[in-house]
Design an enzyme around this catalytic site. Structure first.
Site, short mmCIF file in Angstrom:
data_model
loop_
_atom_site.label_atom_id
_atom_site.label_comp_id
_atom_site.label_asym_id
_atom_site.label_seq_id
_atom_site.Cartn_x
_atom_site.Cartn_y
_atom_site.Cartn_z
CB CYS A 199 -1.92 6.94 1.68
SG CYS A 199 -3.35 6.10 2.40
CD GLU A 237 -3.05 -0.98 0.37
OE1 GLU A 237 -3.11 0.04 -0.37
OE2 GLU A 237 -3.89 -1.88 0.33
P1 NAD Z 1 8.48 4.96 4.50
O1 NAD Z 1 8.42 4.17 3.25
O2 NAD Z 1 9.62 5.89 4.69
O3 NAD Z 1 8.52 3.97 5.77
C1 NAD Z 1 7.55 2.98 5.97
C2 NAD Z 1 8.14 1.85 6.82
O4 NAD Z 1 9.17 1.18 6.08
C3 NAD Z 1 8.78 2.34 8.12
O5 NAD Z 1 8.47 1.42 9.15
C4 NAD Z 1 10.27 2.29 7.79
O6 NAD Z 1 11.08 2.15 8.94
C5 NAD Z 1 10.33 1.05 6.91
N1 NAD Z 1 11.50 0.93 6.03
C6 NAD Z 1 12.31 1.92 5.57
N2 NAD Z 1 13.25 1.39 4.74
C7 NAD Z 1 13.02 0.05 4.66
C8 NAD Z 1 13.64 -1.02 3.96
N3 NAD Z 1 14.68 -0.84 3.16
N4 NAD Z 1 13.12 -2.27 4.11
C9 NAD Z 1 12.05 -2.48 4.89
N5 NAD Z 1 11.43 -1.49 5.60
C10 NAD Z 1 11.91 -0.24 5.49
O7 NAD Z 1 7.09 5.71 4.62
P2 NAD Z 1 6.63 6.78 5.71
O8 NAD Z 1 7.40 8.06 5.49
O9 NAD Z 1 6.64 6.18 7.06
O10 NAD Z 1 5.09 6.99 5.28
C11 NAD Z 1 4.69 7.88 4.30
C12 NAD Z 1 4.40 7.18 2.99
O11 NAD Z 1 3.49 6.10 3.18
C13 NAD Z 1 3.70 8.09 1.98
O12 NAD Z 1 4.25 7.89 0.70
C14 NAD Z 1 2.26 7.61 2.01
O13 NAD Z 1 1.54 7.89 0.84
C15 NAD Z 1 2.43 6.16 2.24
N6 NAD Z 1 1.18 5.58 2.79
C16 NAD Z 1 0.42 4.77 1.99
C17 NAD Z 1 -0.80 4.25 2.47
C18 NAD Z 1 -1.69 3.36 1.62
O14 NAD Z 1 -2.57 2.73 2.17
N7 NAD Z 1 -1.49 3.28 0.32
C19 NAD Z 1 -1.21 4.57 3.77
C20 NAD Z 1 -0.40 5.41 4.53
C21 NAD Z 1 0.81 5.91 4.04
#
Ligand code: NAD
Length: 496
Positions: free
Chosen positions: A288, A252
């Site tokens: 999101c 997502e």
């Molecule tokens: P992010 O991708 O920076 O982090 C998300 C998670 O991934 C965190 O727990 C982070 O620690 C982890 N992570 C980071 N690098 C990783 C790796 N290499 N391998 C595995 N895990 C890793 O996102 P964010 O800044 O926390 O959230 C914002 C983003 O999330 C926005 O782009 C938003 O649109 C999206 N989002 C999407 C939805 C949806 O349902 N489509 C819902 C909420 C947020």
């Protein structure tokens, strides 16, 4: 004015196999209202600890997969009641670590429980074997659990984006290791504790940390599925890490959701205008599926902008998230403030007009916290970064369009396709909606206001893979297993 920031920092632990783990290294999470105030200390788990959690989940799966759906539902319903009883305390913790106003934190808990309950209600039906008697014999189709699920979640909706994964995964007979975001680790860990206590040790585990723990969770051979919510960039790393062992995954991801305002929309409809403003600025725009770009038909443009500004000035009240008059709190973290501000600055340099919206109720907090006054950006080009990139913050560009063909093309040019919304007479709106490339399109509402946990949610294109919520949200944690009992056991065309 109280920022409710005087409480002692809370220490958060990893939970592996039902036990809280003491860790060497910790990080601190600050209060976005006052970054000098530490809300919690959370562990930086090591890769070895991540492996321990995966091993615990893997070993537990051997027995947990044989539990009945009735037992799982009963345990999950007990967990729901534990979480419900803790909402008054937990929503305050969420507000302190996240910055979202208390009503918004309570709303997040309400949606989370709504989904968990709905998942319990439908689990038995959805997971039941299908038995088909037909002219070639009999076929049983069962929905088997996949094994260990790694759940990785972002900071913006830490409770709902975790429970959206925990409930279906466990109800379907899987075990899980969850890793929340370091930007909001506290309330979700408390929720996981409450749920985990209702299940055998090892069914639900939680570890903390950044990418290195994430890499283990997404590459370890004993992990069968990844359920990830977060940025599209991170998802690309995850797909690579998971490719070695061909894991299943639900992703997502980000979006650049458009709101399309058709000529049949009435700008003097105050309720509709309020809904639109909310769908641009709820949770300071950090959702999101928030409407991140608005296209208004040229015939309405001037009247629309005037009425929009009026509605926004009425609804937007920025300040201390514990003040019940406040509708928008600070942005969650400094990096996000910088990202949003850089898009606004870039738009200004390109000649856009930036209009401040709403009232600041507590100006004294602005200096110390991650506050941003919401803004409207006018006069952008269709390809400006603030229009085509995900801002994920309290600013929104509004642009005029000439006709349906043009606005549909502008919508579909995006690399994203999470949600969209169309505003106007139902028949016009549905006609346009059918041609939009998106996972969900809402009519005359948008973002969480139009969300329905009974139906699948997810994105097309680079907004994701797979669906959460609805029956699909449970089945995505299963493998379809076909047991064929044919009456004709040999193929006639194969020679003796
Ligand atoms: P992010 O991708 O920076 O982090 C998300 C998670 O991934 C965190 O727990 C982070 O620690 C982890 N992570 C980071 N690098 C990783 C790796 N290499 N391998 C595995 N895990 C890793 O996102 P964010 O800044 O926390 O959230 C914002 C983003 O999330 C926005 O782009 C938003 O649109 C999206 N989002 C999407 C939805 C949806 O349902 N489509 C819902 C909420 C947020």
């Amino acid at each position: 004015m109280s920022t409710h920031g005087t409480a002692e920092p809370i220490v958060v632990h990893a939970i592996i196999n039902g036990k809280k783990i003491e860790t060497q290294r910790q990080y601190t999470r600050e209060n976005p209202v006052n970054p000098n105030e530490i809300v919690c200390h959370a562990p930086i788990n090591t890769r070895e600890e991540a492996i321990q959690a995966i091993e615990a989940a893997y070993d537990t799966f051997a027995t947990w997969k044989n539990s009945t759906v009735d037992e799982r539902v009963e345990r999950m319903r007990r967990a729901i009641e534990k979480v419900r009883a803790a909402i008054p305390e937990l929503s305050r913790l969420l507000t302190r670590e996240h910055g979202k106003p208390l009503y918004d934190a309570e709303g997040e808990f309400a949606v989370s429980l709504m989904w968990m309950e709905f998942a319990c209600d439908i689990a038995k039906d959805v997971l039941r074997d299908e038995v088909k008697e037909h002219e070639k014999g009999k076929t049983i189709i069962s929905h088997d659990p996949v094994g260990v699920v790694s759940a990785i979640t972002p900071w913006n909706y830490p409770i709902s984006l975790s429970t959206i994964k925990i409930a279906p995964a466990l109800l379907a007979g899987n075990t899980m290791v969850l890793k929340p975001s370091p930007f909001a680790p506290l309330a979700v860990t408390k929720v996981v504790e409450l749920i985990a206590e209702q299940f055998p040790p090892g069914v639900l585990n939680i570890v903390h940390g950044e990418a290195d723990v994430g890499v283990e969770l997404t590459s370890h051979p004993k992990v069968a599925k990844i359920a990830f919510t977060g940025g599209t960039k991170t998802a690309k790393h995850i797909m690579k890490a998971a490719s070695e062992t061909i894991k299943k995954m639900t992703l997502e991801l980000g979006g650049n959701d458009a709101a399309i305002i058709l000529p049949s929309f009435d700008p003097s409809d105050k309720r509709a205008m309020r809904r639109l403003v909310i769908s641009n600025f709820l949770t300071a725009g950090q959702i999101c599926m928030i409407a991140k770009r608005v296209y208004v038909h040229g015939s309405l443009y001037d009247e629309f902008i005037a009425k929009y500004v009026e509605a926004a000035n009425q609804w937007i009240r920025v300040g201390d998230p514990f003040d019940p008059d406040v509708t928008i709190g600070p942005v969650n973290n400094e990096g996000q403030v910088k990202h949003v501000q850089s898009l606004i600055d870039d738009a200004k340099q390109r000649g856009a007009e930036v209009i401040k919206l709403g009232r600041v109720l507590h100006p004294e907090l602005f200096e110390q916290g991650y506050f941003m006054q919401p803004t409207l950006v006018l006069g952008c080009d269709y390809n400006d970064p603030i229009v085509v990139e995900e801002q994920f913050g309290p600013t929104v560009p509004i642009l005029p369009f000439d006709d349906e063909e043009q606005v549909i093309a502008l919508h579909n040019e995006s690399i994203y396709g999470l949600t969209s919304s169309v505003w106007g007479k139902e028949e016009d709106a549905v006609r346009v909606a059918r041609r939009l490339e998106a996972g969900t399109t809402m009519i005359n509402t948008a973002a969480v206001q139009g969300l329905d946990v009974r139906f699948p949610f997810g994105g097309v294109k680079q907004s994701g893979v797979g669906r959460e919520y609805g029956a699909e949200g449970i089945l995505s944690y299963t493998d379809t297993h076909v047991i064929n009992i044919p009456t004709q056991l040999e193929l006639p065309y194969i020679p003796e």
